[in-house]
Motif scaffolding. Structure first.
Motif, PDB file in Angstrom:
ATOM      1  N   THR A   1       0.831  -1.203   0.000  1.00 48.91           N
ATOM      2  CA  THR A   1       0.000   0.000   0.000  1.00 48.91           C
ATOM      3  C   THR A   1       0.868   1.255   0.000  1.00 48.91           C
ATOM      4  O   THR A   1       1.499   1.581   1.014  1.00 48.91           O
ATOM      5  N   PRO A   2       0.914   1.971  -1.131  1.00 50.11           N
ATOM      6  CA  PRO A   2       1.640   3.254  -1.128  1.00 50.11           C
ATOM      7  C   PRO A   2       0.861   4.295  -0.331  1.00 50.11           C
ATOM      8  O   PRO A   2      -0.372   4.345  -0.394  1.00 50.11           O
ATOM      9  N   VAL A   3       1.579   5.121   0.414  1.00 48.30           N
ATOM     10  CA  VAL A   3       0.934   6.079   1.316  1.00 48.30           C
ATOM     11  C   VAL A   3       1.592   7.446   1.160  1.00 48.30           C
ATOM     12  O   VAL A   3       2.827   7.552   1.094  1.00 48.30           O
ATOM     13  N   VAL A   4       0.774   8.475   1.095  1.00 50.25           N
ATOM     14  CA  VAL A   4       1.237   9.856   1.227  1.00 50.25           C
ATOM     15  C   VAL A   4       0.707  10.375   2.558  1.00 50.25           C
ATOM     16  O   VAL A   4      -0.499  10.316   2.819  1.00 50.25           O
ATOM     17  N   MET A   5       1.605  10.848   3.395  1.00 47.60           N
ATOM     18  CA  MET A   5       1.193  11.306   4.719  1.00 47.60           C
ATOM     19  C   MET A   5       1.771  12.689   4.971  1.00 47.60           C
ATOM     20  O   MET A   5       2.959  12.919   4.757  1.00 47.60           O
ATOM     21  N   THR A   6       0.933  13.583   5.422  1.00 49.49           N
ATOM     22  CA  THR A   6       1.386  14.925   5.751  1.00 49.49           C
ATOM     23  C   THR A   6       0.600  15.436   6.951  1.00 49.49           C
ATOM     24  O   THR A   6      -0.497  14.941   7.243  1.00 49.49           O
ATOM     25  N   VAL A   7       1.173  16.387   7.653  1.00 49.07           N
ATOM     26  CA  VAL A   7       0.544  16.924   8.857  1.00 49.07           C
ATOM     27  C   VAL A   7      -0.007  18.311   8.549  1.00 49.07           C
ATOM     28  O   VAL A   7       0.709  19.175   8.045  1.00 49.07           O
TER      29      VAL A   7
ATOM     30  N   TYR B   1      -3.824  11.421   5.444  1.00 52.33           N
ATOM     31  CA  TYR B   1      -3.284  10.096   5.123  1.00 52.33           C
ATOM     32  C   TYR B   1      -3.904   9.642   3.805  1.00 52.33           C
ATOM     33  O   TYR B   1      -5.089   9.318   3.736  1.00 52.33           O
ATOM     34  N   GLY B   2      -3.093   9.653   2.734  1.00 51.82           N
ATOM     35  CA  GLY B   2      -3.580   9.248   1.429  1.00 51.82           C
ATOM     36  C   GLY B   2      -3.151   7.840   1.083  1.00 51.82           C
ATOM     37  O   GLY B   2      -1.990   7.471   1.257  1.00 51.82           O
ATOM     38  N   LEU B   3      -4.090   7.023   0.597  1.00 48.62           N
ATOM     39  CA  LEU B   3      -3.789   5.649   0.186  1.00 48.62           C
ATOM     40  C   LEU B   3      -4.724   5.263  -0.949  1.00 48.62           C
ATOM     41  O   LEU B   3      -5.751   5.927  -1.160  1.00 48.62           O
TER      42      LEU B   3
ATOM     43  N   PRO C   1     -15.071   5.681  16.698  1.00 51.07           N
ATOM     44  CA  PRO C   1     -13.854   5.769  17.521  1.00 51.07           C
ATOM     45  C   PRO C   1     -13.148   4.423  17.587  1.00 51.07           C
ATOM     46  O   PRO C   1     -13.756   3.397  17.869  1.00 51.07           O
ATOM     47  N   GLU C   2     -11.841   4.444  17.309  1.00 48.08           N
ATOM     48  CA  GLU C   2     -11.070   3.199  17.288  1.00 48.08           C
ATOM     49  C   GLU C   2      -9.835   3.302  18.162  1.00 48.08           C
ATOM     50  O   GLU C   2      -9.617   2.517  19.061  1.00 48.08           O
ATOM     51  N   SER C   3      -8.985   4.290  17.897  1.00 49.05           N
ATOM     52  CA  SER C   3      -7.800   4.504  18.717  1.00 49.05           C
ATOM     53  C   SER C   3      -7.490   5.989  18.726  1.00 49.05           C
ATOM     54  O   SER C   3      -7.864   6.720  17.802  1.00 49.05           O
ATOM     55  N   GLY C   4      -6.791   6.428  19.770  1.00 45.34           N
ATOM     56  CA  GLY C   4      -6.497   7.846  19.906  1.00 45.34           C
ATOM     57  C   GLY C   4      -5.664   8.405  18.775  1.00 45.34           C
ATOM     58  O   GLY C   4      -5.696   9.602  18.518  1.00 45.34           O
ATOM     59  N   LEU C   5      -4.888   7.545  18.085  1.00 46.57           N
ATOM     60  CA  LEU C   5      -4.052   8.017  16.989  1.00 46.57           C
ATOM     61  C   LEU C   5      -4.839   8.080  15.689  1.00 46.57           C
ATOM     62  O   LEU C   5      -4.893   9.109  15.022  1.00 46.57           O
ATOM     63  N   VAL C   6      -5.474   6.974  15.317  1.00 47.76           N
ATOM     64  CA  VAL C   6      -6.206   6.920  14.046  1.00 47.76           C
ATOM     65  C   VAL C   6      -7.403   7.866  14.062  1.00 47.76           C
ATOM     66  O   VAL C   6      -7.804   8.377  13.015  1.00 47.76           O
ATOM     67  N   ASP C   7      -7.955   8.117  15.227  1.00 44.10           N
ATOM     68  CA  ASP C   7      -9.116   9.001  15.301  1.00 44.10           C
ATOM     69  C   ASP C   7      -8.780  10.425  14.873  1.00 44.10           C
ATOM     70  O   ASP C   7      -9.685  11.226  14.612  1.00 44.10           O
ATOM     71  N   ASN C   8      -7.497  10.775  14.806  1.00 46.89           N
ATOM     72  CA  ASN C   8      -7.086  12.115  14.380  1.00 46.89           C
ATOM     73  C   ASN C   8      -6.614  12.142  12.933  1.00 46.89           C
ATOM     74  O   ASN C   8      -6.051  13.140  12.488  1.00 46.89           O
ATOM     75  N   PHE C   9      -6.824  11.044  12.201  1.00 52.16           N
ATOM     76  CA  PHE C   9      -6.436  10.971  10.790  1.00 52.16           C
ATOM     77  C   PHE C   9      -7.598  11.394   9.904  1.00 52.16           C
ATOM     78  O   PHE C   9      -8.772  11.206  10.240  1.00 52.16           O
ATOM     79  N   ILE C  10      -7.246  11.964   8.752  1.00 50.79           N
ATOM     80  CA  ILE C  10      -8.201  12.193   7.665  1.00 50.79           C
ATOM     81  C   ILE C  10      -7.690  11.402   6.457  1.00 50.79           C
ATOM     82  O   ILE C  10      -6.579  11.640   5.989  1.00 50.79           O
ATOM     83  N   PHE C  11      -8.478  10.441   5.980  1.00 48.21           N
ATOM     84  CA  PHE C  11      -8.072   9.544   4.904  1.00 48.21           C
ATOM     85  C   PHE C  11      -8.602  10.067   3.565  1.00 48.21           C
ATOM     86  O   PHE C  11      -9.785  10.410   3.447  1.00 48.21           O
ATOM     87  N   LEU C  12      -7.693  10.103   2.573  1.00 50.25           N
ATOM     88  CA  LEU C  12      -8.048  10.578   1.241  1.00 50.25           C
ATOM     89  C   LEU C  12      -7.527   9.600   0.194  1.00 50.25           C
ATOM     90  O   LEU C  12      -6.572   8.851   0.462  1.00 50.25           O
ATOM     91  N   PRO C  13      -8.101   9.608  -1.014  1.00 46.71           N
ATOM     92  CA  PRO C  13      -7.518   8.816  -2.096  1.00 46.71           C
ATOM     93  C   PRO C  13      -6.086   9.267  -2.376  1.00 46.71           C
ATOM     94  O   PRO C  13      -5.769  10.458  -2.275  1.00 46.71           O
ATOM     95  N   LEU C  14      -5.231   8.326  -2.716  1.00 50.99           N
ATOM     96  CA  LEU C  14      -3.806   8.616  -2.885  1.00 50.99           C
ATOM     97  C   LEU C  14      -3.564   9.738  -3.887  1.00 50.99           C
ATOM     98  O   LEU C  14      -2.858  10.714  -3.589  1.00 50.99           O
TER      99      LEU C  14
END
Length: 368
Positions: A80-86, A99-101, A166-179
């Motif tokens: 899974t290729p991922v683009v991640m930025t803050v 988080y793009g995938l 709600p799943e985990s304190g880390l993933v809950d702060n992610f925004i997922f987008l198409p890669l």
């Protein structure tokens, strides 16, 4: 009153140490608990953990094809290729991780336990479109819901199609987008931040990471590598926080020494009387040391109780901000706080106890 104020000073010093060090303990527990069962088995990047997070995707996407060619040999089931930025903000509650995938693989390719609470997750038809799936805490902080529009920058915006449970304190702060959507927004076409790999046998992660690093000239690291890196970083931050706390502890120790020394001076006739009726110098020294230790212990226990209140306040803030408990009072930290309190009392009482034990009987009884 002097003794009470001294105990209060030790209480505040120990409480500050407990709160400072509890941050490291809490974050360590969060990463260990939440990253142990989520995320990739192996993560491939160009820079790796020790070189820090690259602000822009810098790994050629062609590496994905190279890894896929080795999938059968190495037991890799998902690439899974991922683009991640803050996305940062002066208001930390507005900061999130983008988080793009690949939309065809979906969020479950890397985080298999996530489920939508509202709307839906990514589908293959979403690739290249301006859509996003938002974690529970990010949706709460940014006030997003299905149908809301999120601006990535001045030229790119996406529409929220789903909010995750709600799943985990880390993933809950992610925004997922198409890669490709996030690549276009970041101007990073043809480049990714990392490649996440799932293995048929996660126990082979170390061997797979070593092989990929040697053959493809990349940094390949496992979950245990990441947790080890986090632990080393937290140990360094623990040392810094302990150094800051040490200043308050030294001041508290001086206050104990002053209080005990004044007590010895004011009770000179008392100690002289004890010596006159047969008390040995060792008994007088032990008496003064015991008082010093009890004073420090009382301050240490009070510091733990006050520290618990501080930890509660910190966790109340971080739960509201990111859905995690950032501070924790562990048995190790409790033992450290009480041990340092007793050591403080012992060192602070040595000089006054030595002086009390060396008092001359005639001089002590003759002092008015």
């Amino acid at each position: 009153m002097r003794t009470l104020l001294t105990a209060l000073g030790i209480t505040v010093a120990v409480a500050s140490m407990v709160v400072f060090l509890s941050l490291g303990e809490g974050i360590r527990k969060v990463f260990t608990a939440e990253l142990g069962g989520i995320g990739p088995d192996v993560q491939v990047s160009l820079s790796g953990f020790t070189q820090g997070f690259a602000p822009q995707p810098n790994l050629p996407q062609a590496v994905v094809g190279d890894i896929q060619k080795l999938s059968g040999e190495l037991g890799i089931t998902t690439v899974t290729p991922v683009v991640m930025t803050v996305r940062s903000s002066l208001d930390v509650s507005q900061s999130v991780v983008l988080y793009g995938l690949p939309a065809a693989q979906g969020v479950g390719a890397v985080f298999p336990k996530v489920t939508p609470a509202l709307g839906r997750t990514l589908t293959p038809a979403d690739e290249g479109r301006g859509v996003a799936v938002v974690g529970a805490k990010a949706a709460q902080n940014l006030r997003l819901k299905p149908g809301s529009v999120l601006n990535l920058n001045r030229r790119n915006r996406v529409q929220v199609v789903g909010v995750l449970a709600p799943e985990s304190g880390l993933v809950d702060n992610f925004i997922f987008l198409p890669l490709s959507t996030l690549q276009r927004a970041e101007g990073a076409q043809g480049r990714v931040s990392l490649v996440a790999l799932k293995l048929a046998n996660p126990r082979d992660a170390r061997a797979v990471a070593t092989t990929l690093g040697e053959r493809l000239n990349v940094e390949a690291q496992t979950q245990s590598d990441f947790l080890s890196f986090v632990d080393r970083a937290l140990r360094i931050s623990d040392a810094v926080r302990f150094g800051i706390s040490l200043i308050a502890l030294i001041v508290g120790g001086l206050a104990v020494a002053n209080t005990v020394m004044m007590g010895v001076f004011e009770r000179t006739r008392e100690f002289g009387t004890l010596r006159a009726i047969g008390a040995r110098p060792a008994f007088v020294r032990a008496l003064v040391l015991t008082e010093s230790l009890l004073l420090a212990l009382a301050g240490g226990v009070g510091g733990l109780l006050l520290g618990l209140g501080g930890i509660w306040a910190v966790n109340l803030y971080t739960q509201n901000l990111a859905g995690i408990d950032a501070a924790a009072l562990t048995p190790r930290l409790t033992a450290l706080a009480l041990g340092i309190s007793l050591l403080l009392g012992l060192l602070s009482g040595l000089l006054p106890a030595r002086g009390a034990g060396r008092l001359s009987i005639t001089e002590a009884l003759g002092r008015v």
